[in-house]
Scaffold this active site. Structure first.
Site, PDB file in Angstrom:
ATOM      1  N   GLU A 177       0.790  -1.232   0.000  1.00  0.00           N
ATOM      2  CA  GLU A 177       0.000   0.000   0.000  1.00  0.00           C
ATOM      3  C   GLU A 177       0.827   1.290   0.000  1.00  0.00           C
ATOM      4  O   GLU A 177       0.848   2.026   0.992  1.00  0.00           O
ATOM      5  CB  GLU A 177      -0.950   0.007   1.199  1.00  0.00           C
ATOM      6  N   GLU A 365      -5.523  -8.526   1.011  1.00  0.00           N
ATOM      7  CA  GLU A 365      -6.029  -8.198   2.351  1.00  0.00           C
ATOM      8  C   GLU A 365      -7.514  -7.904   2.258  1.00  0.00           C
ATOM      9  O   GLU A 365      -7.954  -7.224   1.330  1.00  0.00           O
ATOM     10  CB  GLU A 365      -5.361  -6.939   2.938  1.00  0.00           C
TER      11      GLU A 365
END
Ligand code: GAL
Length: 456
Positions: A177, A365
């Protein structure tokens, strides 16, 4: 392309997703390992940031976290008991290279060798994230992600990891991320290293995007049969109203939250047409950078939790857009105050699938924090279980609709250190009783175990 609501009774099994589908669970070094200064590990920016007043809920930190460093064997055995075939974890850069470059810590190398070997012994495939936010403090002292020297530091670090572990690890993710660690860490200052403003954010973005490609190339060059990916946070974005101002605001948020890091890797450049401020990234570019930004990842990891509703705002500089908090809307929310919106994962798979050169999408995720309590030695978490089932229903629907989604990793294994929110939000499928470090599989974890039961 709106997705149907799940049927009341979730009746999918993991085999409904096909044999090539990768099932797993994800963790990260700083959130789980603890042992922050043991066996020669150097401090990371999270070790430093958590010591600053007012940064973390109740001044908590990851010094001990889940003590995975000492308990990795029991934890990996627990993964096996839960039928989890793929374990995604990250390497702590400063455990391997205490100062970020130069001296290699033999104990750090030994630790990850033991973790990898024990996973393999248990029949679990290790998936490595190279960078999950814990930059060595020694590098931050020299400017961290703002300093272009990070290109060399990162390249050397990835070379080291690939040559140490590439004989046994085939699945790699370069960054976790980048939008979150540059946005929260270098623009808003709410994550480590706590820097603020465009002057830190823009160079950090450009250098992270370059490192994303550099890391990919290094792993592909050194690891035979590597599957090289990287991960992106992403959220479905809806405009608050049909007004053109709100629609434009939503487009800008979409650039920042979903498009900024993937498009340069694919050769599309930075998406500055909807967010002109990004043109300023040009001032950090050197000759040849447009080429250096490119990398053809084998898979893209998407990480989706929620959706955002966005409206125009005069007061937010540059962006002129703001998020309408889910708590101000009549929707179900998690402990993070994030909306539970299962179609978001479907729509994000569809969005990334629409890029022409992404071979594979893996949900690396997805999960939720709800308050958990131990009753009679058990943790019953129907809300998390419902969340996982509803999101998985959407992943399955995306697959049925022909999108190239071929894996799902739940966030997360044991409850762990949730960054600025400390230990308050519990995301685990396994409950961690932090004082005793006892693990209790929650009902969601038992369900995932049974759901995965027959994965080959
Ligand atoms: C992601 C992050 C994880 C975890 C999760 C839940 O953004 O990669 O480390 O914290 O969110 O908030």
């Amino acid at each position: 392309m709106s997705a149907r609501a799940p049927s009341k009774q979730f009746n999918l099994t993991s085999t409904d997703f096909g044999t090539g589908f990768s099932w797993g669970i994800s963790t990260a070094a700083y959130q789980n390992e603890g042992a922050h200064n043991i066996d020669g590990k150097g401090p990371s920016i999270w070790d430093t940031f958590t010591q600053k007043k007012g940064t973390i809920y109740k001044a908590q930190n990851g010094q001990t976290a889940c003590d995975f460093f000492h308990r990795y064997k029991a934890d990996i055995l627990l993964l096996k008991e839960m039928n989890i075939p793929n374990f995604r974890f990250s390497l702590a850069w400063s455990r391997l290279l205490p100062k970020g470059y130069g001296h290699i810590s033999p104990q750090g190398v030994d630790f990850y060798n033991r973790v990898i070997d024990f996973c393999l012994e248990c029949g679990i495939r290790p998936w490595i994230t190279l960078y999950h936010w814990d930059l060595p403090q020694a590098l931050e002292d020299r400017g961290g992600w703002m300093n272009r020297d990070i290109l060399g530091w990162f390249e050397d670090y990835v070379k080291l990891c690939a040559s140490l572990f590439g004989d046994r690890v085939t699945h790699w993710m370069v960054l976790n991320e980048p939008m979150v660690f540059t946005g929260a860490g270098y623009f808003l200052g709410v994550h480590a290293p706590g820097k603020k403003g465009l002057k830190s954010f823009l160079p950090a973005v450009h250098h992270a995007t370059l490192c994303q490609a550099i890391g990919g190339k290094v792993v592909r060059g050194l690891v035979p049969n590597a599957e090289v990916g990287t991960t992106f946070s992403c959220s479905q974005i809806n405009a608050f109203s049909e007004k053109s101002k709100d629609i434009r605001a939503a487009q800008k948020a979409d650039v920042l939250l979903n498009r900024l890091f993937i498009e340069p890797a694919l050769g599309l450049g930075y998406p500055s047409e909807n967010l002109p401020i990004l043109k300023r990234l040009d001032s950090f570019k050197k000759e040849g950078d447009d080429q250096k930004l490119l990398f053809d990842f084998d898979f893209i990891g998407i990480q989706n939790y929620t959706r955002e509703v966005v409206k125009h705002s005069y007061t937010v500089p540059y962006l002129h857009a703001k998020i309408v908090p889910a708590t101000d809307r009549p929707v179900k929310t998690t402990l993070m105050d994030w909306e539970v919106h299962p179609p978001s994962v479907y729509n994000m798979i569809a969005k990334f699938n629409a890029y022409s050169n992404i071979p594979k999408i893996i949900v690396t995720e997805n999960g939720a924090a709800f308050s958990d309590n131990i009753r009679n030695g058990a943790v019953h978490d129907p809300e998390r279980l419902g969340y996982l089932q509803q999101y998985l229903y959407q992943v399955h629907k995306a697959q049925q609709d022909g999108y190239k989604v071929s894996g799902y990793f739940a966030w997360t294994f044991t409850d762990n250190f949730e960054w600025a929110e400390g230990y308050f939000p519990r995301f685990g499928l396994v409950y961690t009783d932090f004082p005793s470090q006892r693990r209790i599989i929650k009902s969601s974890g038992k369900w995932y175990r049974d759901f995965l039961g027959n994965v080959p």
